[in-house]
Design a protein around this motif. Structure first.
Motif, mmCIF file in Angstrom:
data_model
loop_
_atom_site.group_PDB
_atom_site.id
_atom_site.type_symbol
_atom_site.label_atom_id
_atom_site.label_comp_id
_atom_site.label_asym_id
_atom_site.label_seq_id
_atom_site.Cartn_x
_atom_site.Cartn_y
_atom_site.Cartn_z
ATOM 1 N N SER A 159 -0.767 2.899 -3.233
ATOM 2 C CA SER A 159 0.496 2.305 -2.951
ATOM 3 C C SER A 159 1.539 2.491 -4.157
ATOM 4 O O SER A 159 2.536 2.743 -3.936
ATOM 5 C CB SER A 159 0.218 0.725 -2.693
ATOM 6 N N VAL A 160 0.883 2.251 -5.480
ATOM 7 C CA VAL A 160 1.636 2.435 -6.468
ATOM 8 C C VAL A 160 1.903 3.685 -7.083
ATOM 9 O O VAL A 160 3.096 4.070 -7.403
ATOM 10 C CB VAL A 160 1.088 1.472 -7.834
ATOM 11 N N GLN A 161 0.830 4.446 -7.084
ATOM 12 C CA GLN A 161 0.804 5.652 -7.773
ATOM 13 C C GLN A 161 1.273 7.002 -6.708
ATOM 14 O O GLN A 161 1.793 7.943 -7.336
ATOM 15 C CB GLN A 161 -0.640 6.319 -8.271
ATOM 16 N N VAL A 162 1.036 6.786 -5.245
ATOM 17 C CA VAL A 162 1.545 7.705 -4.763
ATOM 18 C C VAL A 162 2.419 7.727 -3.749
ATOM 19 O O VAL A 162 3.600 8.446 -3.812
ATOM 20 C CB VAL A 162 0.310 8.207 -3.432
ATOM 21 N N GLU A 163 2.963 6.286 -3.308
ATOM 22 C CA GLU A 163 3.812 5.764 -2.536
ATOM 23 C C GLU A 163 4.989 5.370 -3.394
ATOM 24 O O GLU A 163 6.061 4.863 -2.840
ATOM 25 C CB GLU A 163 3.474 4.793 -1.484
ATOM 26 N N ARG A 164 4.716 5.030 -4.659
ATOM 27 C CA ARG A 164 5.825 4.525 -5.705
ATOM 28 C C ARG A 164 6.067 3.320 -5.116
ATOM 29 O O ARG A 164 7.498 2.823 -5.295
ATOM 30 C CB ARG A 164 6.965 5.621 -6.024
ATOM 31 N N LYS A 165 5.388 2.372 -4.566
ATOM 32 C CA LYS A 165 5.698 0.893 -4.096
ATOM 33 C C LYS A 165 5.385 -0.148 -5.094
ATOM 34 O O LYS A 165 3.974 -0.173 -5.203
ATOM 35 C CB LYS A 165 5.419 0.633 -2.648
ATOM 36 N N LEU A 166 6.145 -0.728 -6.032
ATOM 37 C CA LEU A 166 5.658 -1.823 -6.884
ATOM 38 C C LEU A 166 5.766 -3.062 -6.100
ATOM 39 O O LEU A 166 6.797 -3.275 -5.593
ATOM 40 C CB LEU A 166 6.556 -1.645 -8.279
ATOM 41 N N PRO A 167 4.722 -3.775 -6.337
ATOM 42 C CA PRO A 167 4.833 -5.202 -5.524
ATOM 43 C C PRO A 167 5.524 -5.963 -6.389
ATOM 44 O O PRO A 167 5.799 -6.096 -7.602
ATOM 45 C CB PRO A 167 3.407 -5.621 -5.611
ATOM 46 N N LYS A 168 6.632 -6.800 -5.545
ATOM 47 C CA LYS A 168 7.628 -7.740 -6.221
ATOM 48 C C LYS A 168 7.013 -9.275 -5.939
ATOM 49 O O LYS A 168 7.562 -10.202 -6.614
ATOM 50 C CB LYS A 168 8.882 -7.500 -5.659
ATOM 51 N N SER A 169 6.091 -9.659 -5.091
ATOM 52 C CA SER A 169 5.827 -10.774 -4.592
ATOM 53 C C SER A 169 4.247 -10.862 -4.156
ATOM 54 O O SER A 169 3.768 -9.811 -3.933
ATOM 55 C CB SER A 169 6.768 -11.399 -3.748
ATOM 56 N N GLU A 170 4.069 -12.092 -3.945
ATOM 57 C CA GLU A 170 2.610 -12.203 -3.308
ATOM 58 C C GLU A 170 2.545 -11.810 -1.962
ATOM 59 O O GLU A 170 1.645 -11.389 -1.479
ATOM 60 C CB GLU A 170 2.512 -13.940 -3.418
ATOM 61 N N ALA A 171 3.887 -11.895 -1.165
ATOM 62 C CA ALA A 171 3.923 -11.377 0.008
ATOM 63 C C ALA A 171 3.738 -9.731 0.218
ATOM 64 O O ALA A 171 3.206 -9.406 1.260
ATOM 65 C CB ALA A 171 5.231 -11.843 0.690
ATOM 66 N N ASP A 172 4.126 -9.131 -0.795
ATOM 67 C CA ASP A 172 3.803 -7.653 -0.638
ATOM 68 C C ASP A 172 2.336 -7.325 -0.961
ATOM 69 O O ASP A 172 1.903 -6.356 -0.410
ATOM 70 C CB ASP A 172 4.779 -6.822 -2.082
ATOM 71 N N ILE A 173 1.820 -8.075 -1.835
ATOM 72 C CA ILE A 173 0.275 -7.984 -1.887
ATOM 73 C C ILE A 173 -0.318 -8.193 -0.800
ATOM 74 O O ILE A 173 -1.308 -7.690 -0.084
ATOM 75 C CB ILE A 173 -0.164 -8.792 -3.180
ATOM 76 N N LYS A 174 -0.054 -9.431 -0.141
ATOM 77 C CA LYS A 174 -0.640 -9.676 1.153
ATOM 78 C C LYS A 174 -0.651 -9.073 2.191
ATOM 79 O O LYS A 174 -1.619 -8.562 2.722
ATOM 80 C CB LYS A 174 -0.074 -11.137 1.483
ATOM 81 N N LYS A 175 0.535 -8.233 2.526
ATOM 82 C CA LYS A 175 0.685 -7.159 3.388
ATOM 83 C C LYS A 175 -0.065 -6.160 3.208
ATOM 84 O O LYS A 175 -0.843 -5.718 4.327
ATOM 85 C CB LYS A 175 2.128 -6.677 3.577
ATOM 86 N N LEU A 176 -0.217 -5.516 1.970
ATOM 87 C CA LEU A 176 -1.339 -4.413 1.957
ATOM 88 C C LEU A 176 -2.694 -4.778 2.237
ATOM 89 O O LEU A 176 -3.603 -4.196 2.871
ATOM 90 C CB LEU A 176 -1.439 -4.219 0.420
ATOM 91 N N PHE A 177 -3.211 -6.223 1.664
ATOM 92 C CA PHE A 177 -4.517 -6.692 2.263
ATOM 93 C C PHE A 177 -4.631 -6.864 3.905
ATOM 94 O O PHE A 177 -5.795 -6.251 4.431
ATOM 95 C CB PHE A 177 -4.836 -7.978 1.597
#
Length: 237
Positions: free
Chosen positions: A113-131
């Motif tokens: 998510s971070v290294q390939v898609e270049r998407k930095l999480p900005k909140s807990e919600a962003d992390i939760k969505k990945l999980f």
């Protein structure tokens, strides 16, 4: 003695000396960062999902696990100092993954998510969505994210980072005592350097600290000593 024989003997001696010389040297291939190490073999990897080199090292660490002696503990320590606000978020994400026992599944996801898609999480919600997108129950995630154990895990990560003075990642601490100097790896290509790293790590893993064992005392020897002391005292009285 004929010259060719002298040359042959000198060549053989040089080859023997090269084999007898230590392959790895302190200060060149590794540094001692603590005076006392672990009793059992351990590899501690400091990393960050925001570190491209850490992402590239993922398959290398997998190979390290396969080549390490049986019983070696592998421990990952995420640092929070990279990436501004994203650093602590991703550090907490790793702790949650560990608590839910899904770190093997989620670490590749977070890296990509971070290294390939270049998407930095900005909140807990962003992390939760990945999980959740990767099969983790949303309610379990919420409970884990606010669990008091997470704070203790994060405190441990930060204390270890400070204690070992880790300023750059990836960093490998072997047996809690030796830090691998990645710039000291030898080889003409990536494969040779990787093989050299595996050899170095296994060399350091063999340098565990002996456990302190209590000295066994024979009861009969105590009786004999007491008898000798009593006899000595009677002679002096």
């Amino acid at each position: 003695m004929k010259r060719w024989l002298v040359t042959l003997l000198l060549g053989a001696f040089a080859a023997f000396a090269a084999q007898a010389a230590p392959l790895f040297k302190q200060g060149q291939n590794y540094t001692v960062v603590k005076q006392i190490g672990t009793e059992k073999p351990q590899v501690m990897e400091f990393f960050s999902y925001l570190c491209p080199h850490c992402y590239q090292f993922e398959p290398i660490v997998d190979g390290m696990k396969k080549k390490a002696p049986e019983g070696t503990e592998f421990k990952q320590v995420p640092i929070a100092s990279l990436g501004g606000k994203a650093g602590p978020l991703l550090q907490r994400a790793f702790a949650v993954a560990q608590l839910l026992e899904v770190s093997d599944k989620m670490t590749p996801v977070l890296f990509e998510s971070v290294q390939v898609e270049r998407k930095l999480p900005k909140s807990e919600a962003d992390i939760k969505k990945l999980f959740v997108d990767n099969g983790v129950d949303g309610k379990l995630f919420d409970e884990a994210w606010s669990n008091f154990q997470i704070e203790g895990m994060i405190n441990e990560y930060n204390l270890l980072t400070e204690s070992y003075k880790v300023y750059g990642v990836p960093a490998f601490i072997i047996n809690g005592k030796y830090q691998v100097r990645l710039e000291g790896l030898r080889g003409s290509d990536a494969q040779q350097k990787m093989d050299y790293l595996y050899q170095l790590v296994n060399y350091l893993l063999a340098k565990t600290e002996p456990s302190a064992k209590p000295v066994a005392v024979n009861p009969s020897s105590i009786k004999t000593l007491n008898a000798q002391q009593a006899e000595t005292a009677s002679h002096h009285s």
